[in-house]
Design a protein around this motif. Structure first.
Motif, PDB file in Angstrom:
ATOM      1  N   ARG A  30       3.390  -8.056   2.222  1.00  0.00           N
ATOM      2  CA  ARG A  30       2.502  -9.118   1.775  1.00  0.00           C
ATOM      3  C   ARG A  30       1.124  -8.502   1.545  1.00  0.00           C
ATOM      4  O   ARG A  30       0.671  -7.674   2.327  1.00  0.00           O
ATOM      5  N   PHE A  31       0.453  -8.967   0.486  1.00  0.00           N
ATOM      6  CA  PHE A  31      -0.826  -8.402   0.094  1.00  0.00           C
ATOM      7  C   PHE A  31      -1.780  -9.540  -0.230  1.00  0.00           C
ATOM      8  O   PHE A  31      -1.393 -10.494  -0.899  1.00  0.00           O
ATOM      9  N   SER A  32      -3.015  -9.445   0.253  1.00  0.00           N
ATOM     10  CA  SER A  32      -3.991 -10.493  -0.053  1.00  0.00           C
ATOM     11  C   SER A  32      -5.399  -9.917  -0.056  1.00  0.00           C
ATOM     12  O   SER A  32      -5.664  -8.867   0.529  1.00  0.00           O
ATOM     13  N   GLU A  33      -6.283 -10.628  -0.724  1.00  0.00           N
ATOM     14  CA  GLU A  33      -7.690 -10.262  -0.730  1.00  0.00           C
ATOM     15  C   GLU A  33      -8.386 -11.170   0.284  1.00  0.00           C
ATOM     16  O   GLU A  33      -8.183 -12.380   0.284  1.00  0.00           O
ATOM     17  N   LEU A  40      -2.883  -5.534   3.633  1.00  0.00           N
ATOM     18  CA  LEU A  40      -1.487  -5.228   3.342  1.00  0.00           C
ATOM     19  C   LEU A  40      -0.706  -5.286   4.648  1.00  0.00           C
ATOM     20  O   LEU A  40      -1.097  -4.637   5.624  1.00  0.00           O
ATOM     21  N   CYS A  41       0.379  -6.056   4.681  1.00  0.00           N
ATOM     22  CA  CYS A  41       1.235  -6.160   5.867  1.00  0.00           C
ATOM     23  C   CYS A  41       2.668  -5.825   5.475  1.00  0.00           C
ATOM     24  O   CYS A  41       3.163  -6.303   4.459  1.00  0.00           O
ATOM     25  N   LEU A  57      -2.700  -3.178   7.317  1.00  0.00           N
ATOM     26  CA  LEU A  57      -3.719  -2.242   6.868  1.00  0.00           C
ATOM     27  C   LEU A  57      -4.791  -3.022   6.121  1.00  0.00           C
ATOM     28  O   LEU A  57      -4.517  -3.620   5.089  1.00  0.00           O
ATOM     29  N   LEU A  58      -5.999  -3.054   6.688  1.00  0.00           N
ATOM     30  CA  LEU A  58      -7.141  -3.702   6.065  1.00  0.00           C
ATOM     31  C   LEU A  58      -7.967  -2.622   5.384  1.00  0.00           C
ATOM     32  O   LEU A  58      -8.435  -1.688   6.043  1.00  0.00           O
ATOM     33  N   LEU A  59      -8.132  -2.749   4.068  1.00  0.00           N
ATOM     34  CA  LEU A  59      -8.860  -1.758   3.284  1.00  0.00           C
ATOM     35  C   LEU A  59     -10.183  -2.354   2.829  1.00  0.00           C
ATOM     36  O   LEU A  59     -10.207  -3.311   2.057  1.00  0.00           O
TER      37      LEU A  59
END
Length: 144
Positions: A30-33, A40-41, A57-59
């Motif tokens: 799963r990806f979100s802003e 990203l999880c 992962l928080l970018l």
């Protein structure tokens, strides 16, 4: 912004004691802003040796934060030029390490993108290994 189902292509390379080990993984996540950056999880593949482990992962613009929970518990702060303490907990016990990030780069949009991290892990005895992690994130509905 809502979470987007994605397919993640992950390649990691570890250099230690003159040896190089590579691992590739394709998994869904799963990806979100978020207000802080992009999140990203995904679940680790059994081939990674981490068993049932969820990775987040928080970018952010100038740093990244990786958190693993499940069979492996850790929190890693990737901040180029900085050294941070890492506690790596497994079923076999906890290991205290130092993480030093030499490179963090990403090109991300709400649709996905790419990430590259280079870092070293060390303990009291010296360098455990040098690592390169490359991620390619694509919306699930874009994969044939």
């Amino acid at each position: 912004m809502a979470e987007v189902p994605v397919v993640l292509f992950l390649r990691s390379e570890q250099r230690a004691d003159g040896e190089v080990a590579c691992m590739e993984q394709r998994t869904e996540g799963r990806f979100s802003e978020t207000a802080e950056g992009f999140l990203l999880c995904y679940k680790e593949d059994a081939a990674t040796g981490m068993g049932e482990t969820e990775t987040a992962l928080l970018l952010c613009r100038d740093h990244a934060l990786l958190k693993r929970s499940g069979a492996v518990e850790t929190k890693m702060l990737f901040l180029p030029g900085e050294r941070s303490a890492v506690s790596y907990c497994t079923d076999f016990g906890a290991v205290e390490l130092w993480l030093e990030t030499s490179y963090l780069g990403h090109h991300l949009t709400a649709e996905g993108g790419s990430v590259m991290l280079r870092y070293s892990l060390s303990d009291r005895g010296g360098t455990v290994g040098d690592y390169t992690l490359k991620l390619h994130i694509k919306k699930k509905d874009e994969i044939a």
